[in-house]
Design an enzyme around this catalytic site. Structure first.
Site: not given
Ligand SMILES: Nc1nc2c(ncn2[C@@H]2O[C@H](COP(=O)(O)OP(=O)(O)OP(=O)(O)O)[C@@H](O)[C@H]2O)c(=O)[nH]1
Length: 323
Positions: A188, A196, A220, A231, A251
């Protein structure tokens, strides 16, 4: 074969292939058919990621493969020569004295899909091969919309669940002749929301694309990769002992830290667990996800193995809120 027989055969084949409802089973059936043709010694399918004109930027993943496979693909040199010349469709060519047929789907599918047939077939069989290519190309593009993520071309969450079931079943059935274990890994991107919010959604998408490309290059061809959602990505790492699994993940973790993403530096948190054939697949995912949760809760940008977690933490961490 008379032309009537030819038409009958073509109809039979199209009915047979159109009946397949998944990319895996369709591809298995098509490869099986090509192998049954007189003069064919091998038929293999590949997914091509990256630029075919650049050896370092190219990732070729063979499919299907068995989980106990460990050698790197012997057709790589051939593919590096043939791919830049192919414009799609069906091409017959020779390489180092052997005959090959390349079926190259470039239209409407991501990643590009290739079938490589080693051998020479009669002219009437070649017409059938071309017909099967047409059916296959159309079906792949239809099945992709169900099984793959549009943005990265990686298989999606639903496909991950089917694949994980297959991997667990494989290990259950191989108890007498065990191979090195498989590993369920959840990855993740850290603070993705901030990317974003700071740069906009399109930039966020661009980061996801670069991240997926890094995954394809770092793991691999014997491992399976998926975009689980948002994400979050999943890798099923096959045929690796505990030290190798840890090294593979380190890695990749390092590759992410070293990479210049469009938004600057990015880090990833990783949780993973060994695929134990007696644990139900959904629970395996949950264990890897708990390890990921632990990584997020303890500062992010780290790798956590579920088996190394304290048993108290494994059970009670659920209630903690992440910010
Ligand atoms: N650009 C983009 N953003 C996405 C997509 N799918 C989900 N997101 C965004 O990914 C973000 C995930 O946020 P969080 O779940 O709070 O996670 P984070 O900010 O990475 O925080 P941690 O995981 O705790 O480190 C959200 O703002 C979603 O709107 C996508 O396909 N494209």
């Amino acid at each position: 074969m008379s032309s009537d027989q030819h038409i009958k055969k073509a109809f039979e084949l199209s009915a047979k292939f159109l009946a397949h409802k998944s990319y895996n089973s369709l591809t298995h059936a098509v490869l099986h058919y090509f192998c049954s043709l007189e003069g064919v010694s091998e038929a293999v399918s590949y997914e091509i990621f990256g630029d075919p004109n650049s050896e370092t930027g190219l990732s070729i993943r063979r499919f299907p493969m068995t989980l106990d496979e460990s050698y790197s693909d012997r057709n790589r040199d051939l593919m590096l020569k043939a791919l830049p010349k192919s414009k799609g469709g069906v091409t017959c060519f020779k390489f180092k004295g052997d005959d090959y047929i390349l079926l190259d789907i470039t239209k409407d599918v991501l990643p590009r899909r290739i079938i490589l047939i080693r051998g020479k077939v009669s002219s009437s069989d070649l017409i059938l091969v071309e017909g099967v290519y047409g059916i296959y190309a159309n079906q792949v593009s239809l099945l992709d919309s169900k099984e793959r993520d549009n943005l990265t071309g990686l298989p999606n969450r639903q496909t991950m669940e089917f694949t994980l079931n297959d991997v667990v079943t494989f290990h259950r059935n191989n108890k007498l002749n065990p191979i090195k274990p498989s590993w369920m890994v959840v990855l993740d991107i850290d603070h993705f929301k901030k990317i974003n919010d700071t740069f906009g959604h399109l930039y966020g998408d661009e980061v996801l694309l670069h991240f997926a490309d890094l995954l394809k290059k770092s793991f691999r061809h014997t491992d399976f990769l998926f975009r689980y959602g948002g994400e979050e990505f999943v890798a099923i790492v096959n045929n690796a002992n505990p030290e190798e699994a840890q090294q593979i993940l380190e890695r990749f973790h390092q590759a992410v830290q070293d990479y210049d993403f469009p938004s600057g530096k990015v880090t990833v948190s990783i949780g993973y667990t060994q695929v134990d054939p007696v644990t139900p697949p959904l629970l395996l995912f949950e264990h890897a996800d708990r390890a990921l949760y632990h990584a997020k809760h303890n500062g992010r940008n780290m790798i956590v193995n579920f088996e190394d977690m304290d048993s108290q933490v494994r059970v009670h961490e659920d209630d903690i809120e992440l910010f």
